[in-house]
Design a protein around this motif. Structure first.
Motif, PDB file in Angstrom:
ATOM      1  N   GLY A   9      36.613  30.466  35.357  1.00 31.11           N
ATOM      2  CA  GLY A   9      37.495  29.356  35.675  1.00 31.11           C
ATOM      3  C   GLY A   9      38.389  29.686  36.850  1.00 31.11           C
ATOM      4  O   GLY A   9      38.271  30.739  37.465  1.00 31.11           O
ATOM      5  N   THR A  10      39.273  28.751  37.154  1.00 29.63           N
ATOM      6  CA  THR A  10      40.266  28.968  38.200  1.00 29.63           C
ATOM      7  C   THR A  10      41.622  28.608  37.637  1.00 29.63           C
ATOM      8  O   THR A  10      41.748  27.836  36.683  1.00 29.63           O
ATOM      9  CB  THR A  10      39.986  28.090  39.438  1.00 29.63           C
ATOM     10  OG1 THR A  10      40.033  26.721  39.053  1.00 29.63           O
ATOM     11  CG2 THR A  10      38.647  28.427  40.060  1.00 29.63           C
ATOM     12  N   GLY A  11      42.648  29.161  38.234  1.00 27.88           N
ATOM     13  CA  GLY A  11      43.998  28.884  37.789  1.00 27.88           C
ATOM     14  C   GLY A  11      45.005  29.260  38.847  1.00 27.88           C
ATOM     15  O   GLY A  11      44.700  29.949  39.815  1.00 27.88           O
ATOM     16  N   ASN A  12      46.226  28.797  38.651  1.00 28.43           N
ATOM     17  CA  ASN A  12      47.296  29.040  39.594  1.00 28.43           C
ATOM     18  C   ASN A  12      48.113  30.216  39.081  1.00 28.43           C
ATOM     19  O   ASN A  12      48.608  30.213  37.963  1.00 28.43           O
ATOM     20  CB  ASN A  12      48.165  27.783  39.703  1.00 28.43           C
ATOM     21  CG  ASN A  12      49.155  27.893  40.831  1.00 28.43           C
ATOM     22  OD1 ASN A  12      49.819  28.908  40.967  1.00 28.43           O
ATOM     23  ND2 ASN A  12      49.254  26.843  41.617  1.00 28.43           N
ATOM     24  N   HIS A  43      43.511  31.179  41.922  1.00 29.26           N
ATOM     25  CA  HIS A  43      42.685  32.371  41.688  1.00 29.26           C
ATOM     26  C   HIS A  43      41.551  32.014  40.742  1.00 29.26           C
ATOM     27  O   HIS A  43      41.692  31.177  39.851  1.00 29.26           O
ATOM     28  CB  HIS A  43      43.506  33.504  41.039  1.00 29.26           C
ATOM     29  CG  HIS A  43      44.570  34.059  41.919  1.00 29.26           C
ATOM     30  ND1 HIS A  43      44.333  35.048  42.837  1.00 29.26           N
ATOM     31  CD2 HIS A  43      45.900  33.754  42.029  1.00 29.26           C
ATOM     32  CE1 HIS A  43      45.461  35.346  43.457  1.00 29.26           C
ATOM     33  NE2 HIS A  43      46.435  34.570  42.991  1.00 29.26           N
ATOM     34  N   GLY A  44      40.418  32.689  40.925  1.00 29.86           N
ATOM     35  CA  GLY A  44      39.319  32.579  39.971  1.00 29.86           C
ATOM     36  C   GLY A  44      39.477  33.653  38.899  1.00 29.86           C
ATOM     37  O   GLY A  44      40.113  34.685  39.107  1.00 29.86           O
ATOM     38  N   PHE A  45      38.918  33.385  37.735  1.00 29.25           N
ATOM     39  CA  PHE A  45      38.977  34.406  36.681  1.00 29.25           C
ATOM     40  C   PHE A  45      37.679  34.402  35.881  1.00 29.25           C
ATOM     41  O   PHE A  45      36.932  33.432  35.863  1.00 29.25           O
ATOM     42  CB  PHE A  45      40.183  34.203  35.759  1.00 29.25           C
ATOM     43  CG  PHE A  45      40.186  32.894  35.009  1.00 29.25           C
ATOM     44  CD1 PHE A  45      39.490  32.753  33.802  1.00 29.25           C
ATOM     45  CD2 PHE A  45      40.894  31.799  35.496  1.00 29.25           C
ATOM     46  CE1 PHE A  45      39.505  31.560  33.124  1.00 29.25           C
ATOM     47  CE2 PHE A  45      40.915  30.608  34.813  1.00 29.25           C
ATOM     48  CZ  PHE A  45      40.212  30.470  33.611  1.00 29.25           C
ATOM     49  N   LEU A  46      37.427  35.543  35.234  1.00 29.70           N
ATOM     50  CA  LEU A  46      36.263  35.739  34.382  1.00 29.70           C
ATOM     51  C   LEU A  46      36.764  36.340  33.067  1.00 29.70           C
ATOM     52  O   LEU A  46      37.398  37.405  33.068  1.00 29.70           O
ATOM     53  CB  LEU A  46      35.259  36.685  35.053  1.00 29.70           C
ATOM     54  CG  LEU A  46      34.079  37.141  34.214  1.00 29.70           C
ATOM     55  CD1 LEU A  46      33.176  35.962  33.857  1.00 29.70           C
ATOM     56  CD2 LEU A  46      33.286  38.198  34.969  1.00 29.70           C
ATOM     57  N   LEU A  47      36.501  35.671  31.961  1.00 28.92           N
ATOM     58  CA  LEU A  47      36.905  36.166  30.646  1.00 28.92           C
ATOM     59  C   LEU A  47      35.678  36.661  29.896  1.00 28.92           C
ATOM     60  O   LEU A  47      34.658  35.967  29.820  1.00 28.92           O
ATOM     61  CB  LEU A  47      37.584  35.061  29.838  1.00 28.92           C
ATOM     62  CG  LEU A  47      38.853  34.461  30.429  1.00 28.92           C
ATOM     63  CD1 LEU A  47      39.364  33.329  29.546  1.00 28.92           C
ATOM     64  CD2 LEU A  47      39.915  35.531  30.573  1.00 28.92           C
TER      65      LEU A  47
END
Length: 191
Positions: A4-7, A13-17
Motif C-alpha cells: 500500500g501507500t501512505g503519508n 511512501h509505499g509500504f509492504l506488510l
C-alpha cells in the motif's frame, strides 16, 4: 503480503506488510501415565503455516524429530520425555514462537526388586566375634525409569557382630515410589 501507500511526515511512501503468524490457542500443560500417550496442540493463522516442536526451554530447546504438525503426540511416554515443550510456527515471511508447556509423567508403581537374598548365615572370622558379610546387590527395574539404584542398609561388606541383623534394601524411582526387600544376616560363633 499487503502492499500500500501512505503519508508519513507529509510525504507519500509505499509500504509492504508481511503477516506474522498469530497463535490463537497456546499449548497447555499436560500430564500422562507412564507408557501412555501425551499431546500438545496449538492453533494458528493465517495459512499456509509450518510447525516445528522443540523440547526444552526457549533458549535451549532441541527440535523433536518428525514433530511438524499443529499437534505434537508422544506415545509410550516415560520420565525421560517429561519437561518443557514449545513450537515455532512459520508463515511464508515470518515466524512466531508459542508459549512453553510442561509435560508431567505420572508414575504410581514402585520399582520391582529381584535378587534379594533370602537370608545369609556366616561363621565368625577366626579369632573374632564378628564377620564381614557380602552379598550380590539386588536389581531394581522401574516401569517408567528403567534400572534404578538399590541401596542396602547396612551395606554389603559390613562387619556384623555375632547374632542376627536385619538388612533392608530399597529402590526409589524419580516419582518417589519405593519398594524394598528385607532379609536377615546371621553370624554364628563356630570357634
Amino acid at each position: 503480503q499487503i502492499i500500500g501507500t501512505g503519508n508519513y511526515h507529509g510525504a507519500e511512501h509505499g509500504f509492504l506488510l508481511n503477516p506474522v503468524p498469530q497463535i490463537l490457542q497456546q499449548p497447555a500443560n499436560t500430564s500422562a501415565e507412564c507408557h501412555g500417550t501425551a499431546s500438545f496442540t496449538l492453533t494458528a493463522a493465517p495459512p499456509p503455516l509450518t510447525f516445528q516442536w522443540y523440547r526444552g526451554g526457549l533458549s535451549s530447546g532441541a527440535p523433536v524429530a518428525n514433530a511438524t504438525n499443529a499437534t505434537l503426540q508422544l506415545t509410550n511416554v516415560t520420565g525421560a520425555v517429561a519437561g518443557l515443550y514449545f513450537a515455532v510456527v512459520s508463515g511464508p515471511y515470518a515466524a512466531t514462537t508459542s508459549a512453553v508447556a510442561t509435560l508431567t509423567i505420572n508414575d504410581s508403581a514402585g520399582p520391582v526388586l529381584t535378587g534379594c537374598p533370602s537370608g545369609l548365615t556366616n561363621s565368625t572370622d577366626p579369632g573374632l566375634c564378628s564377620a564381614t558379610v557380602t552379598w550380590p546387590s539386588p536389581i531394581a527395574v522401574d516401569a517408567c525409569d528403567g534400572s534404578v539404584e538399590v541401596i542396602c542398609s547396612p551395606p554389603s561388606g559390613t562387619r556384623f557382630n555375632k547374632g542376627v541383623t536385619i538388612i533392608t534394601c530399597r529402590a526409589s524411582d524419580s516419582s518417589g515410589n519405593t519398594n524394598e526387600c528385607v532379609f536377615a544376616v546371621t553370624v554364628v560363633d563356630t570357634e
